[in-house]
Design an enzyme around this catalytic site. Structure first.
Site, PDB file in Angstrom:
ATOM      1  N   GLN A 102       0.813  -1.091  -0.048  1.00 56.29           N
ATOM      2  CA  GLN A 102       0.000   0.047  -0.155  1.00 56.29           C
ATOM      3  C   GLN A 102       0.885   1.090   0.063  1.00 56.29           C
ATOM      4  O   GLN A 102       1.800   1.320   0.929  1.00 56.29           O
ATOM      5  CB  GLN A 102      -0.930   0.022   1.332  1.00 56.29           C
ATOM      6  N   TYR A 172      -5.951  10.749   5.041  1.00 58.93           N
ATOM      7  CA  TYR A 172      -4.573  10.991   4.757  1.00 58.93           C
ATOM      8  C   TYR A 172      -4.545  12.200   3.612  1.00 58.93           C
ATOM      9  O   TYR A 172      -5.530  12.440   3.228  1.00 58.93           O
ATOM     10  CB  TYR A 172      -3.892   9.653   4.180  1.00 58.93           C
TER      11      TYR A 172
END
Length: 267
Positions: A102, A172
């Site tokens: 990721q 994020y």
């Protein structure tokens, strides 16, 4: 007679790669790195998951740049991490599973002493979650980070990964650009929905370009998955209707999978 459950154990084609079954260990932060480099504990963990029979295991949250690191136990893209990650992917492959990683950037979800700079975001402000003061990214810095995502894909290919997952949710950095709660810009990256998803779209353009294979050079293609949350679960954030539009934007890039997460409070 074959039941629908049997399909879970059949091989599955995810873009350019084939998984031995449809079980994937999704990205969930392990916090098992030492000084932001892969540890034996991290390798052992993912090898144990591969031994359990999954089709693919995902190494969680690797920042594309030091400015995107939230924790000391987290990875970020740099040459010092290459050999350890190659060792990890080789060990996972030896168990018959594919390896994914990721990629993301935490934006304002960090502190100066971790990312070694003032935390950055779509806009200036104060993040109560961290807590920290953060500053607005300049357009030139946005373009640099977009390139970092593409370079990260090349790095992950060299490290032996079969797939990359772009983290575009959970408050994020990419999510901070998408959400009207955290994006107060008045340029091409703020305001309208089209502008707020521009950062995401430009990152995915770059990622898909770097993930493509090339038979002439022997460059192997990589699968691309994108994670996004369906709503921000907070006042003035993205709602489910906008979450669907975000997923539709992602699909336009012909990525190989979309991970839809639940609500996340944008800080």
């Amino acid at each position: 007679m074959t039941s629908n459950n049997d399909k879970l154990f059949e091989p599955y084609r995810l873009g350019p790669i084939t998984l031995r079954n449809r079980f994937i260990r999704s990205a969930a932060f392990e916090n098992m790195c030492t000084s932001n480099t892969p540890s034996q504990m991290l390798e052992d963990y993912h090898v144990s998951v591969a031994k359990g029979g999954v089709g693919m295991t995902t190494v969680a949250y690797c920042a594309v740049d030091l400015s995107g690191v939230s924790f000391d136990g987290q990875l970020y893209i740099r040459k010092e991490a290459l050999s350890g990650l190659k060792k990890l992917t080789d060990a996972v492959h030896a168990q018959g599973a594919k390896a994914s990683i990721q990629l993301g950037h935490c934006g304002n979800m960090t502190h100066f002493y971790t990312c070694h700079c003032m935390p950055v975001s779509a806009s200036n402000g104060f993040n109560l979650y961290s807590p920290t003061i953060h500053r607005r990214l300049k357009v030139s810095e946005i373009h640099t980070l977009i390139k970092r995502f593409g370079e990260a894909v090349d790095f992950c290919r060299e490290a032996g990964f079969d797939c990359v997952e772009i983290h575009a949710g959970h408050a994020y950095l990419i999510s901070q650009f998408i959400s009207p709660r955290t994006n107060h810009r008045h340029d091409q990256y703020g305001g309208s929905f089209e502008n707020r998803v521009r950062f995401l779209n430009e990152i995915l353009d770059e990622v898909m370009l770097h993930a493509a294979g090339d038979e002439a050079t022997g460059k192997r293609a990589m699968a691309v998955v994108v994670k996004t949350n369906m709503w921000d679960d907070c006042w003035r954030g993205s709602d489910i209707e906008e979450g669907i539009k975000i997923a539709q934007e992602i699909a336009k890039h012909k990525v190989h999978g979309i991970v839809l997460s639940g609500g996340t409070v944008s800080a």
